[in-house]
Design an enzyme around this catalytic site. Structure first.
Site, mmCIF file in Angstrom:
data_model
loop_
_atom_site.group_PDB
_atom_site.id
_atom_site.type_symbol
_atom_site.label_atom_id
_atom_site.label_comp_id
_atom_site.label_asym_id
_atom_site.label_seq_id
_atom_site.Cartn_x
_atom_site.Cartn_y
_atom_site.Cartn_z
ATOM 1 N N PHE A 120 0.854 -1.185 0.000
ATOM 2 C CA PHE A 120 0.000 0.000 0.000
ATOM 3 C C PHE A 120 0.888 1.232 0.000
ATOM 4 C CE2 PHE A 120 -4.599 0.663 1.377
ATOM 5 C CZ PHE A 120 -5.098 -0.301 0.538
ATOM 6 N N GLN A 155 -8.216 14.242 4.103
ATOM 7 C CA GLN A 155 -7.563 13.437 3.069
ATOM 8 C C GLN A 155 -8.431 13.334 1.819
ATOM 9 O OE1 GLN A 155 -6.699 8.926 3.455
ATOM 10 N NE2 GLN A 155 -4.731 9.954 3.405
ATOM 11 N N HIS A 191 -8.687 11.220 -1.384
ATOM 12 C CA HIS A 191 -8.171 9.972 -1.937
ATOM 13 C C HIS A 191 -7.955 10.186 -3.430
ATOM 14 C CE1 HIS A 191 -7.707 5.805 -3.040
ATOM 15 N NE2 HIS A 191 -7.705 5.468 -1.771
ATOM 16 N N LEU A 234 -15.121 5.190 -4.052
ATOM 17 C CA LEU A 234 -13.714 4.840 -3.906
ATOM 18 C C LEU A 234 -13.287 3.672 -4.786
ATOM 19 C CD1 LEU A 234 -11.102 5.289 -2.223
ATOM 20 C CD2 LEU A 234 -11.887 3.404 -0.812
ATOM 21 N N GLU A 276 -6.841 1.937 -3.068
ATOM 22 C CA GLU A 276 -5.408 1.930 -3.323
ATOM 23 C C GLU A 276 -4.919 0.504 -3.613
ATOM 24 O OE1 GLU A 276 -3.529 4.789 -0.746
ATOM 25 O OE2 GLU A 276 -2.048 3.285 -0.220
ATOM 26 N N ARG A 330 -0.935 9.346 -0.148
ATOM 27 C CA ARG A 330 -2.133 9.798 -0.866
ATOM 28 C C ARG A 330 -2.116 11.279 -1.203
ATOM 29 N NH1 ARG A 330 -6.572 6.133 2.379
ATOM 30 N NH2 ARG A 330 -5.981 4.250 1.261
ATOM 31 N N HIS A 381 -12.100 11.913 1.507
ATOM 32 C CA HIS A 381 -12.104 10.515 1.939
ATOM 33 C C HIS A 381 -12.028 10.338 3.450
ATOM 34 C CE1 HIS A 381 -11.410 6.256 1.735
ATOM 35 N NE2 HIS A 381 -10.169 6.339 2.178
ATOM 36 N N ARG A 400 -3.065 10.532 6.613
ATOM 37 C CA ARG A 400 -3.139 9.136 7.038
ATOM 38 C C ARG A 400 -2.624 8.218 5.935
ATOM 39 N NH1 ARG A 400 -6.893 4.806 6.311
ATOM 40 N NH2 ARG A 400 -8.239 6.094 5.011
HETATM 41 C C1 LIG Z 1 -14.951 3.831 1.049
HETATM 42 C C2 LIG Z 1 -13.956 3.753 2.172
HETATM 43 C C3 LIG Z 1 -12.946 2.805 2.150
HETATM 44 C C4 LIG Z 1 -12.002 2.730 3.183
HETATM 45 N N1 LIG Z 1 -11.022 1.782 3.125
HETATM 46 C C5 LIG Z 1 -10.147 1.678 4.153
HETATM 47 C C6 LIG Z 1 -9.156 0.650 4.162
HETATM 48 O O1 LIG Z 1 -9.076 -0.185 3.263
HETATM 49 N N2 LIG Z 1 -8.287 0.589 5.197
HETATM 50 C C7 LIG Z 1 -8.345 1.477 6.240
HETATM 51 O O2 LIG Z 1 -7.539 1.373 7.158
HETATM 52 N N3 LIG Z 1 -9.289 2.449 6.262
HETATM 53 C C8 LIG Z 1 -10.186 2.561 5.256
HETATM 54 N N4 LIG Z 1 -11.142 3.546 5.295
HETATM 55 C C9 LIG Z 1 -11.271 4.366 6.503
HETATM 56 C C10 LIG Z 1 -11.941 3.542 7.605
HETATM 57 O O3 LIG Z 1 -12.828 2.627 7.044
HETATM 58 C C11 LIG Z 1 -12.708 4.434 8.573
HETATM 59 O O4 LIG Z 1 -11.910 5.495 9.000
HETATM 60 C C12 LIG Z 1 -13.145 3.639 9.805
HETATM 61 O O5 LIG Z 1 -13.817 2.459 9.416
HETATM 62 C C13 LIG Z 1 -14.012 4.470 10.715
HETATM 63 O O6 LIG Z 1 -14.535 3.651 11.733
HETATM 64 P P1 LIG Z 1 -15.343 4.269 12.947
HETATM 65 O O7 LIG Z 1 -15.764 3.128 13.795
HETATM 66 O O8 LIG Z 1 -14.569 5.371 13.547
HETATM 67 O O9 LIG Z 1 -16.621 4.965 12.283
HETATM 68 P P2 LIG Z 1 -17.813 4.399 11.305
HETATM 69 O O10 LIG Z 1 -17.563 3.039 10.804
HETATM 70 O O11 LIG Z 1 -18.034 5.488 10.349
HETATM 71 O O12 LIG Z 1 -19.018 4.311 12.319
HETATM 72 C C14 LIG Z 1 -19.653 5.434 12.887
HETATM 73 C C15 LIG Z 1 -20.820 4.974 13.723
HETATM 74 O O13 LIG Z 1 -21.348 6.080 14.433
HETATM 75 C C16 LIG Z 1 -22.753 6.072 14.371
HETATM 76 N N5 LIG Z 1 -23.205 7.457 14.522
HETATM 77 C C17 LIG Z 1 -22.690 8.575 13.945
HETATM 78 N N6 LIG Z 1 -23.376 9.656 14.356
HETATM 79 C C18 LIG Z 1 -24.323 9.218 15.207
HETATM 80 C C19 LIG Z 1 -25.348 9.852 15.958
HETATM 81 N N7 LIG Z 1 -25.548 11.178 15.910
HETATM 82 N N8 LIG Z 1 -26.146 9.088 16.728
HETATM 83 C C20 LIG Z 1 -25.984 7.750 16.780
HETATM 84 N N9 LIG Z 1 -25.031 7.097 16.088
HETATM 85 C C21 LIG Z 1 -24.224 7.823 15.322
HETATM 86 C C22 LIG Z 1 -23.059 5.475 13.018
HETATM 87 O O14 LIG Z 1 -24.361 4.934 13.002
HETATM 88 C C23 LIG Z 1 -21.980 4.380 12.934
HETATM 89 O O15 LIG Z 1 -22.431 3.240 13.612
HETATM 90 C C24 LIG Z 1 -12.086 3.633 4.268
HETATM 91 C C25 LIG Z 1 -13.101 4.578 4.306
HETATM 92 C C26 LIG Z 1 -14.004 4.662 3.260
HETATM 93 C C27 LIG Z 1 -15.054 5.739 3.318
#
Ligand SMILES: Cc1cc2nc3c(=O)[nH]c(=O)nc-3n(C[C@H](O)[C@H](O)[C@H](O)COP(=O)(O)OP(=O)(O)OC[C@H]3O[C@@H](n4cnc5c(N)ncnc54)[C@H](O)[C@@H]3O)c2cc1C
Length: 590
Positions: free
Chosen positions: A121, A242, A244, A254, A257, A288, A355, A400
């Site tokens: 990556f 970021q 992407h 997306l 990568e 990135r 992203h 990142r």
């Molecule tokens: C398309 C895409 C591909 C990616 N690919 C990669 C990868 O290959 N490798 C990597 O390391 N990272 C990757 N990332 C980044 C990574 O996936 C995310 O940064 C990470 O999964 C975020 O996890 P999280 O648990 O912080 O938040 P999220 O998974 O976004 O979860 C947020 C949670 O909060 C809840 N929530 C939010 N606001 C409220 C509210 N007001 N009330 C109640 N609930 C709420 C939502 O319902 C959800 O359950 C990618 C991101 C994207 C968008």
């Protein structure tokens, strides 16, 4: 009204059911604590589900590797703004936590010898900037999906309590001023509910939906960050967004990568592999920010493809079609569905797309929310935690590395869980919530019950997203950012005149979108003001008028408070790791 609101009580309330929230909840429920998780969507629809490429750990299954090389790459990738104690902690924990996920049931792709497959990556090197490393552990191109499902199943098995489709609006404080509860709305009935908890953990994900072209789910609206701001807390490093390099042109979805990790590369209208000019060593696997700027520059200088010369091409058809089909099945399907192009036959049109939010609620490596007190050492906020993309630890610094966020969410999910377990052993009682705090949260909810004619939520949301794209994109200048700040303030002022056409309570998603708009505008203002103030280029924050990194003036974290129309403060970068020598700032070349 406020006396009739139903109340529930837990030891810990986790807001957010993405990878971060679920990993923390699992730690807590397995310690026999009474844990609840609130999520505005069904847990497995959280944005973690969309993560494609994988999760970094120096397992060394394909190339020689160790956590210290991973640490070096992360510090360098973040352009020396990351806190090195937290980065060391994360990189050291990585291998163990990948194996733990495997034991939770994540079906990682395998090598022939049975070990976990790892792909190269961006920004990964052997031996401190040497040959390309392969450090990203993958379950095909659906790694986030696999991790989220496994963590959800483990939580169900351990009987974590879920409030599915409940929307958190505001943090509530106790009479002593400590965060001890949250106001939520049951989306199905529209009724408010007060959840009291001795510890609150924010895991609400990122905010890259404030941009029009974005890889993020519609739900990534920065709610947790805005809740923190409304509670008087700062958010950190919000200028670092970021972009992407490879979103589907014009749409933003997306293209991971992983495509370049598997050997794909970018070409301009002349068929030139232009990354050779921008990153002669790392080529298409430079970090990135570097690749996004290269694409934007190619297009600006007239070497873009298509009728409007407004995208470049990502070529995969020189690769073995079986590799594309087996390792990148989701990407291939997405390309066929949204562009009609099968990447085994022809290249995909791509353009940089918003992203990931490097900034967020400031925390230490235990997940505790920290606030500096008048330049004195930071103070942890008792019982309040933040992890995952809504937090800023900061392990990603100014940029990142791909594969480091899935790692971040499990490492700090677990760490916060452990700290909460210890904290609760000494803090066994709830303290009563302050009536004023409940009243304020109810006023906030009832604000959207105001009837009459007014502007629409959808219009302002659309204008905000276009504004962020135009005034706070890949390349920035003072004039444009300052104009963006003015536009943002105008939109904020117009928010007061917004009315909901549909006042019904039952499953009224328009009402939820109104709360989300308020939150996004708060985060957009933080991003614009922080960016306008930082007169240097570092990581993803690229100023045409200040093209160089300025370590003397700017090797510091931004803190933004939403009082008085937006106040900025700064705090030092933690350059001292836990056990090894610091990596001092040097010029970043790939
Ligand atoms: C398309 C895409 C591909 C990616 N690919 C990669 C990868 O290959 N490798 C990597 O390391 N990272 C990757 N990332 C980044 C990574 O996936 C995310 O940064 C990470 O999964 C975020 O996890 P999280 O648990 O912080 O938040 P999220 O998974 O976004 O979860 C947020 C949670 O909060 C809840 N929530 C939010 N606001 C409220 C509210 N007001 N009330 C109640 N609930 C709420 C939502 O319902 C959800 O359950 C990618 C991101 C994207 C968008």
């Amino acid at each position: 009204m406020k006396n009739n609101i139903e109340r529930r009580r837990f030891d810990c309330l986790v807001i957010g059911a993405g990878g971060a929230g679920l990993r923390a909840a699992l730690q807590l429920v397995q310690a026999d604590l009474h844990v609840a998780v609130v999520s505005k969507v069904f847990p497995t629809r959280s944005h973690t589900v969309a993560a494609q490429g994988g999760m970094n750990a120096a397992l060394g299954n394909l190339t020689p590797d160790n956590w210290h090389w991973h640490m070096y790459d992360t510090v360098k990738g973040g352009d020396f703004l990351g806190d090195q104690d937290a980065i060391e902690y994360m990189c050291r924990a990585a291998s163990r936590l990948v194996i733990e996920l495997e034991h939770f049931g994540v079906p990682f792709t395998r090598l022939e010898n049975g070990r976990i497959y790892q792909r190269p990556f961006g920004g990964q090197s052997q031996n401190y900037g040497g040959e390309q490393a392969a450090r990203t552990c993958a379950a095909a191109d659906r790694t986030g999906h696999a991790i989220l499902q496994s963590l959800y199943q483990q939580n169900l098995r351990s009987r974590t309590h879920f409030f599915d489709e409940y929307f958190a609006t505001d943090l509530l404080v106790s009479e002593e001023g400590v965060t001890q509860g949250v106001m939520v709305i049951d989306i199905e009935s529209g009724q408010p509910l007060i959840i009291e908890a001795k510890t609150i953990l924010l895991a609400t994900g990122g905010s890259a939906r404030i941009f029009r072209t974005s890889t993020n789910a519609m739900i990534n609206t920065g709610d947790g960050m805005a809740m923190a701001l409304r509670a008087g807390l700062p958010i950190q490093d919000m200028e670092f967004v970021q972009f992407h390099p490879t979103g589907i042109a014009g749409l933003g979805m997306l293209i991971s990568e992983a495509t370049r990790g598997e050997g794909g590369y970018l070409i301009n209208k002349d068929g030139e592999r232009f990354m050779e000019r921008y990153a002669p060593h790392a080529l298409d696997l430079a970090s990135r920010d570097v690749v996004s700027r290269a694409i934007a520059t190619e297009i600006r200088e007239g070497r873009g493809c298509g009728e409007n010369a407004d995208y470049v091409l990502l070529q995969l058809h020189h690769l073995d079609p079986d590799i594309v089909k087996s390792r990148l099945p989701g990407i291939r399907g997405m390309s066929i569905r949204f562009t009609g192009i099968d990447p085994v036959d022809a290249p995909i049109p791509v353009f940089p797309t918003a992203h990931y939010t490097m900034g967020g609620i400031p925390t230490n490596r235990k997940g505790q929310v920290v606030v500096p007190l008048h330049h004195a050492p930071e103070e942890p906020q008792q019982g309040l935690y933040a992890i995952g993309e809504c937090a800023c630890v900061s392990v990603h610094g100014a940029n990142r590395l791909g594969g480091n966020s899935l790692l971040d969410i499990v490492v700090f999910g677990r760490a916060a869980g452990n700290h909460i377990i210890d904290f609760l052993a000494d803090n066994r009682f709830h303290t009563p919530l302050s009536e004023a705090s409940i009243e304020q949260a109810m006023d906030h909810i009832q604000r959207w019950d105001k009837k009459g004619e007014g502007e629409s939520v959808a219009d302002i949301t659309k204008q905000m997203r276009v504004m962020m794209e135009q005034y706070c994109g890949v390349f920035r200048t003072q004039d444009v950012l300052d104009e963006g700040v003015e536009k943002g303030r105008e939109l904020l002022a117009r928010l007061a005149d917004v009315r909901l056409g549909d006042q019904s309570k039952v499953f009224n998603t328009a009402r939820i979108e109104a709360f989300e708009l308020e939150n996004q505008l708060e985060v957009a203002m933080a991003t614009l003001l922080s960016a306008a103030a930082r007169t240097e280029s570092r990581g993803a924050h690229s100023r045409l008028d200040f093209p160089d990194r300025d370590d003397r003036e700017w090797m510091k974290h931004t803190l933004y408070y939403n009082r008085d129309g937006g106040v900025l403060d700064y705090k030092p970068v933690r350059t001292q790791p836990l056990t090894v020598d610091s990596f001092p700032p040097v010029e970043r070349v790939y």
